[in-house]
Enzyme design. Structure first.
Site, short mmCIF file in Angstrom:
data_model
loop_
_atom_site.label_atom_id
_atom_site.label_comp_id
_atom_site.label_asym_id
_atom_site.label_seq_id
_atom_site.Cartn_x
_atom_site.Cartn_y
_atom_site.Cartn_z
N CYS A 119 12.31 -4.85 3.68
CA CYS A 119 11.84 -5.74 2.61
C CYS A 119 12.68 -5.57 1.35
O CYS A 119 12.63 -4.54 0.69
CB CYS A 119 10.39 -5.42 2.31
SG CYS A 119 9.80 -6.20 0.81
N CYS A 167 14.82 -8.34 5.04
CA CYS A 167 14.00 -9.54 4.99
C CYS A 167 14.02 -10.03 3.55
O CYS A 167 13.63 -9.29 2.65
CB CYS A 167 12.57 -9.24 5.42
SG CYS A 167 11.44 -10.64 5.14
N CYS A 215 0.88 -1.16 0.00
CA CYS A 215 0.00 0.00 0.00
C CYS A 215 0.91 1.20 0.00
O CYS A 215 2.11 1.08 0.26
CB CYS A 215 -0.84 0.05 1.28
SG CYS A 215 -2.14 -1.19 1.34
N CYS A 273 4.67 -13.93 1.28
CA CYS A 273 5.02 -12.84 2.20
C CYS A 273 3.91 -12.67 3.22
O CYS A 273 2.74 -12.66 2.87
CB CYS A 273 5.19 -11.54 1.42
SG CYS A 273 5.60 -10.14 2.47
N CYS A 284 10.86 -14.22 1.04
CA CYS A 284 10.23 -14.74 -0.19
C CYS A 284 11.23 -15.49 -1.06
O CYS A 284 10.86 -16.35 -1.85
CB CYS A 284 9.54 -13.62 -0.96
SG CYS A 284 10.57 -12.19 -1.31
N TYR A 343 11.22 -4.92 -6.94
CA TYR A 343 10.07 -4.64 -7.80
C TYR A 343 9.21 -3.48 -7.35
O TYR A 343 8.77 -2.67 -8.15
CB TYR A 343 9.19 -5.89 -7.87
CG TYR A 343 7.82 -5.66 -8.50
CD1 TYR A 343 7.70 -5.51 -9.88
CD2 TYR A 343 6.67 -5.59 -7.71
CE1 TYR A 343 6.45 -5.29 -10.46
CE2 TYR A 343 5.42 -5.37 -8.29
CZ TYR A 343 5.31 -5.23 -9.66
OH TYR A 343 4.10 -5.01 -10.23
#
Ligand code: AMP
Length: 463
Positions: A247, A443, A2, A393, A446, A253
């Protein structure tokens, strides 16, 4: 996944919020909302759809204020659509409070059950509501913190909320006379601070400041809460986590290339991913072709490092949004074809290395390979500027369930066959880690399957 934006200290803050959140449109395309305060009341505008078409001039007339927060949503928890559009607004012991959240709470099931047992009812179907429901349930002053006299009355209520929640949250609270920004102790999601004359701004990415002519000030630190009101700006480090877990997928991306997040330029890191991918290369080719837009920056790095010229072999139609966002596979398929068109003038009889940022389900790559072949490419070598996605995730990126992730079921050779490429290669995990300053602060669950925070089984089953 978001985007959030906040501003304090300017007339017609709602208009600034409109442009600020517009610049973060890529972070969520389902709905948009703006909450604005004139120091007396908080008013809210929420609409499904894209910022520019959803919010009309008339919607913002009569909601004029001096401080505002805004949100674009891409559902990661709870139902999608208008129903869960943020900001949420609720009457609390602190008066009306609005909240805009980017992230995912990992303990929201048990917290929700606890609150339901206490007789609390919920209006929405989203973890974000907990930030409001928990206000008034207790008070807390974290160890070592001395509260500024201005903050003594109300801030312990918010510190209590922050003690209860765990997981990923970059969050903005709007009280009628205050804007409060918080980033979780692990720092999963980015949150930046900017300034424009006397106004203070917050945004998920620095690109939201550029559009307003504001200046990037600094990052909100992991575990930091910042209050902005008429008296000034006050910062509290409410929690020191043993580890940071920013992240890495934001670099791969999600964030825009011109943004500054996690103390680095997205462009620089993303380009490095392409360079490292080129260093690991063993195939020769005539052209490097990026999959627009997300493959463009790594392809530049790849081309420069390998010396193979970059050509625009795929042309993007700019009137189509991100294909991943469609809820069903069929719609996603149509979207990919709508979005990209091959450019035979640079593809005919060429050995092509095609570069994308990530491969999740494999359906995008499959379409692209067949598109390139139809346009005359002699060989198609698919290169992915990140490692295979092997884990969902739980911290705010909308990845599919483990079963839908193609790399959990098939080997690289099998995936190459599935997508119809002559060869397929991913960036190695070590290669990816070498692109950031210190990978231990990130992190990469994924890609590695190593999850920095435990996730409640019920939350896990949602994925
Ligand atoms: P696919 O392999 O067809 O599932 O889709 C992969 C493509 O979707 C990549 O090229 C990315 O550009 C994009 N993508 C990857 N992860 C996400 C995500 N979580 N949300 C939206 N788009 C994504």
């Amino acid at each position: 996944m978001c985007g959030i934006f906040g501003i304090f200290g300017v007339e017609n803050a709602e208009n600034y919020a409109f442009y600020g959140i517009y610049a973060l449109q890529h972070r969520g395309q389902e709905s948009v909302g703006i909450a604005v305060s004139d120091f007396e009341n908080i008013k809210l505008v929420k609409k499904p759809g894209l910022v520019l078409s959803a919010i009309r001039k008339e919607d913002l007339e009569g909601v004029s204020g001096f401080l505002a927060i805004a949100h674009v949503r891409y559902a990661t928890a709870g139902r999608s659509g208008d129903f869960n559009a943020q900001p949420f607004l609720k009457k609390t012991v602190l008066g009306e409070v609005a909240v805009a959240h980017n992230g995912n709470l990992t303990n929201f099931r048990s917290l929700k059950e606890e609150l339901l047992r206490m007789g609390e009812s919920f209006e929405y179907d989203s973890d974000t509501e907990l930030f409001l429901s928990l206000i008034g349930k207790g008070k807390e002053v974290p160890k070592g913190i001395t509260l500024h006299p201005e903050d003594r009355e109300y801030l312990p209520y918010l510190f209590y909320v922050l003690k209860k929640v765990s997981g990923a949250y970059s969050v903005l609270f709007l009280l009628k006379d205050k804007l409060i920004a918080v980033r979780d102790p692990y720092g999963f999601r980015p949150l930046l601070m900017g300034r424009l004359k006397n106004a203070v701004l917050f945004a998920s990415e620095s690109c939201a400041f550029d559009i307003l002519g504001a200046e990037l000030w600094r990052e909100v630190k992991p575990g930091e809460l910042i209050v902005v009101d008429k008296k000034g700006i006050r910062s509290y480090l409410f929690s020191q986590s043993p580890k940071k877990a920013m992240c890495i997928f934001e670099f791969v991306y999600f964030s825009k290339p011109e943004s500054f997040i996690f103390n680095d330029w997205v462009y620089t890191i993303r380009k490095k991913m392409g360079e490292v991918l080129a260093l690991e290369e063993d195939v020769s080719a005539d052209v490097v072709v990026p999959v627009p837009d997300s493959g463009v920056v790594p392809a530049i790095g790849f081309s420069q490092k390998s010396g193979i010229p970059l050509e625009l072999g795929l042309i993007r139609n700019h009137y189509v949004g991100r294909s991943f966002i469609e809820p069903t596979q069929e719609l996603r398929d149509v979207r990919v074809l709508m979005k990209l068109n091959p450019n035979p003038s640079v593809l005919k009889n060429k050995r092509v290395i095609v570069i994308d940022d990530s491969l999740v389900r494999g359906t995008t790559s499959k379409k692209i390979v067949s598109m390139l072949r139809k346009a005359g490419a002699k060989e198609v070598h698919m290169r992915i500027a990140s490692p295979p996605v092997i884990g969902p995730c739980y911290y705010g990126i909308d990845t599919p369930t483990k079963e839908e992730l193609i790399a959990t079921k098939f080997s690289v050779e099998e995936i190459a066959k599935f997508i119809g490429a002559d060869s397929l290669r991913y960036l190695s995990l070590e290669g990816l880690r070498s692109c950031v300053e210190d990978y231990r602060n990130f992190c990469d669950a994924c890609f590695s399957g190593v999850y920095p925070i435990e996730v409640e089984p019920e939350v896990e089953r949602l994925r």
